[in-house]
Scaffold this motif. Structure first.
Motif, mmCIF file in Angstrom:
data_model
loop_
_atom_site.group_PDB
_atom_site.id
_atom_site.type_symbol
_atom_site.label_atom_id
_atom_site.label_comp_id
_atom_site.label_asym_id
_atom_site.label_seq_id
_atom_site.Cartn_x
_atom_site.Cartn_y
_atom_site.Cartn_z
ATOM 1 N N GLY A 167 -21.128 -7.331 6.253
ATOM 2 C CA GLY A 167 -20.268 -7.135 5.098
ATOM 3 C C GLY A 167 -19.303 -6.001 5.318
ATOM 4 N N TRP A 168 -18.313 -5.980 4.462
ATOM 5 C CA TRP A 168 -17.359 -4.889 4.491
ATOM 6 C C TRP A 168 -16.737 -4.724 3.124
ATOM 7 N N ILE A 169 -16.329 -3.494 2.864
ATOM 8 C CA ILE A 169 -15.597 -3.186 1.641
ATOM 9 C C ILE A 169 -14.290 -2.522 2.043
ATOM 10 N N LEU A 170 -13.306 -2.719 1.206
ATOM 11 C CA LEU A 170 -11.962 -2.258 1.513
ATOM 12 C C LEU A 170 -11.388 -1.492 0.329
ATOM 13 N N PHE A 171 -10.868 -0.325 0.618
ATOM 14 C CA PHE A 171 -10.119 0.456 -0.365
ATOM 15 C C PHE A 171 -8.665 0.437 0.098
ATOM 16 N N ARG A 172 -7.784 -0.041 -0.739
ATOM 17 C CA ARG A 172 -6.391 -0.254 -0.353
ATOM 18 C C ARG A 172 -5.516 0.988 -0.448
ATOM 19 N N THR A 173 -6.010 2.010 -1.127
ATOM 20 C CA THR A 173 -5.227 3.243 -1.263
ATOM 21 C C THR A 173 -6.162 4.445 -1.208
ATOM 22 N N ARG A 174 -5.602 5.598 -0.955
ATOM 23 C CA ARG A 174 -6.386 6.831 -0.959
ATOM 24 C C ARG A 174 -6.948 7.095 -2.355
ATOM 25 N N ALA A 175 -6.142 6.857 -3.384
ATOM 26 C CA ALA A 175 -6.601 7.090 -4.760
ATOM 27 C C ALA A 175 -7.820 6.223 -5.084
ATOM 28 N N GLU A 176 -7.780 4.967 -4.677
ATOM 29 C CA GLU A 176 -8.923 4.075 -4.900
ATOM 30 C C GLU A 176 -10.137 4.586 -4.122
ATOM 31 N N HIS A 177 -9.923 5.006 -2.897
ATOM 32 C CA HIS A 177 -11.007 5.490 -2.045
ATOM 33 C C HIS A 177 -11.642 6.750 -2.601
ATOM 34 N N GLU A 178 -10.842 7.633 -3.156
ATOM 35 C CA GLU A 178 -11.363 8.915 -3.622
ATOM 36 C C GLU A 178 -12.070 8.829 -4.970
ATOM 37 N N GLY A 179 -11.968 7.688 -5.628
ATOM 38 C CA GLY A 179 -12.721 7.490 -6.867
ATOM 39 C C GLY A 179 -14.151 7.110 -6.546
ATOM 40 N N ARG A 180 -15.006 7.178 -7.511
ATOM 41 C CA ARG A 180 -16.418 6.792 -7.291
ATOM 42 C C ARG A 180 -16.693 5.386 -7.819
ATOM 43 N N GLU A 181 -15.632 4.670 -8.137
ATOM 44 C CA GLU A 181 -15.777 3.298 -8.608
ATOM 45 C C GLU A 181 -15.962 2.363 -7.407
ATOM 46 N N PRO A 182 -16.578 1.206 -7.624
ATOM 47 C CA PRO A 182 -16.705 0.241 -6.527
ATOM 48 C C PRO A 182 -15.322 -0.198 -6.041
ATOM 49 N N PRO A 183 -15.230 -0.623 -4.802
ATOM 50 C CA PRO A 183 -13.945 -1.071 -4.262
ATOM 51 C C PRO A 183 -13.472 -2.340 -4.953
ATOM 52 N N ASN A 236 0.841 -1.196 0.000
ATOM 53 C CA ASN A 236 0.000 0.000 0.000
ATOM 54 C C ASN A 236 0.876 1.244 0.000
ATOM 55 N N SER A 237 0.956 1.902 -1.158
ATOM 56 C CA SER A 237 1.855 3.048 -1.281
ATOM 57 C C SER A 237 1.378 4.265 -0.493
ATOM 58 N N SER A 238 0.080 4.420 -0.301
ATOM 59 C CA SER A 238 -0.403 5.586 0.442
ATOM 60 C C SER A 238 -0.383 5.347 1.955
ATOM 61 N N ASN A 239 -0.189 4.075 2.349
ATOM 62 C CA ASN A 239 -0.148 3.690 3.754
ATOM 63 C C ASN A 239 -1.444 4.021 4.497
ATOM 64 N N GLU A 240 -2.543 4.028 3.762
ATOM 65 C CA GLU A 240 -3.864 4.214 4.357
ATOM 66 C C GLU A 240 -4.798 3.138 3.819
ATOM 67 N N ILE A 241 -5.670 2.668 4.681
ATOM 68 C CA ILE A 241 -6.682 1.683 4.314
ATOM 69 C C ILE A 241 -8.029 2.257 4.724
ATOM 70 N N TYR A 242 -9.019 2.093 3.877
ATOM 71 C CA TYR A 242 -10.366 2.599 4.137
ATOM 72 C C TYR A 242 -11.308 1.402 4.176
ATOM 73 N N LEU A 243 -11.939 1.208 5.321
ATOM 74 C CA LEU A 243 -12.739 0.025 5.577
ATOM 75 C C LEU A 243 -14.149 0.447 5.997
ATOM 76 N N LEU A 264 -11.927 3.256 9.725
ATOM 77 C CA LEU A 264 -13.081 2.374 9.839
ATOM 78 C C LEU A 264 -14.350 3.219 9.824
ATOM 79 N N TYR A 265 -15.253 2.930 8.876
ATOM 80 C CA TYR A 265 -16.503 3.677 8.724
ATOM 81 C C TYR A 265 -17.687 2.768 9.036
ATOM 82 N N SER A 266 -18.653 3.303 9.799
ATOM 83 C CA SER A 266 -19.870 2.568 10.115
ATOM 84 C C SER A 266 -21.009 3.560 10.338
ATOM 85 N N ASP A 267 -22.230 3.107 10.082
ATOM 86 C CA ASP A 267 -23.393 3.935 10.410
ATOM 87 C C ASP A 267 -23.958 3.564 11.777
#
Length: 185
Positions: free
Chosen positions: A25-41, A2-9, A85-88
């Motif tokens: 369930g859970w979804i994981l974005f492995r980088t900030r760039a992936e997270h900031e896109g509007r594409e599915p994880p 992980n080049s950005s050293n951040e994980i979004y869960l 970690l994100y949750s409602d």
């Protein structure tokens, strides 16, 4: 690695009281760039389990996601990654703030004097929390699509997945049950 050293869960659960059944369930974005896109994880997971209430289902979903992170840290190069970690579920997101009191009272209700129903899940959450030290974010659930932040957009994606999965399981159980009943007469 992980080049950005951040994980979004993102974690969520859907619960059926009538069937005492949940889908987490859970979804994981492995980088900030992936997270900031509007594409599915690139990574998502759901799992089915019997449960007694919605809160337990939500905490269990968060625990399963954190367990995956812990188990994958070395292999994925996430040793020093900052985990978001994100949750409602406010129970999940407020647990770190409630920790001192929960541990001080040994997870016993001050009102009833009995152990808390969710004691086992809270203890597991804290064990994983200590290993991973995630930054926990609360998201309002079920917001109109036109008003969604990026994080709400991602959460909505996950919410639809777990709800659909639960509906499919319940529908298939109803079909199986109806099929069996039809052959009994």
């Amino acid at each position: 690695m992980n080049s950005s050293n951040e994980i979004y869960l993102y974690t969520d659960a859907s619960f059926s009281k009538a069937h005492t059944l949940a889908v987490g369930g859970w979804i994981l974005f492995r980088t900030r760039a992936e997270h900031e896109g509007r594409e599915p994880p690139t990574f998502k997971r759901t799992f089915t389990f019997e449960e007694g209430n919605n809160i337990r289902a939500e905490v269990r979903a968060a625990n399963q996601a954190l367990l995956y992170i812990e188990a994958s840290r070395l292999q994925e190069g996430w040793i020093d990654a900052e985990v978001h970690l994100y949750s409602d579920c406010q129970t999940v997101t407020e647990l770190p703030k409630r920790r001192d009191k929960l541990e001080r009272t040994n997870f016993v209700s001050g009102r009833t004097g009995k152990p808390l129903v969710n004691k086992d899940l809270y203890q597991e959450f804290f064990r994983l929390f200590d290993l991973i030290t995630p930054i926990v974010h609360w998201l309002p659930g079920h917001s109109p699509k036109s008003n969604q932040s990026l994080e709400q957009h991602h959460f909505s994606f996950l919410d639809k997945i777990v709800r659909k999965h639960l509906r499919e399981i319940i529908r298939s159980q109803a079909v199986s049950y109806t099929h069996l009943r039809a052959h009994e007469t």
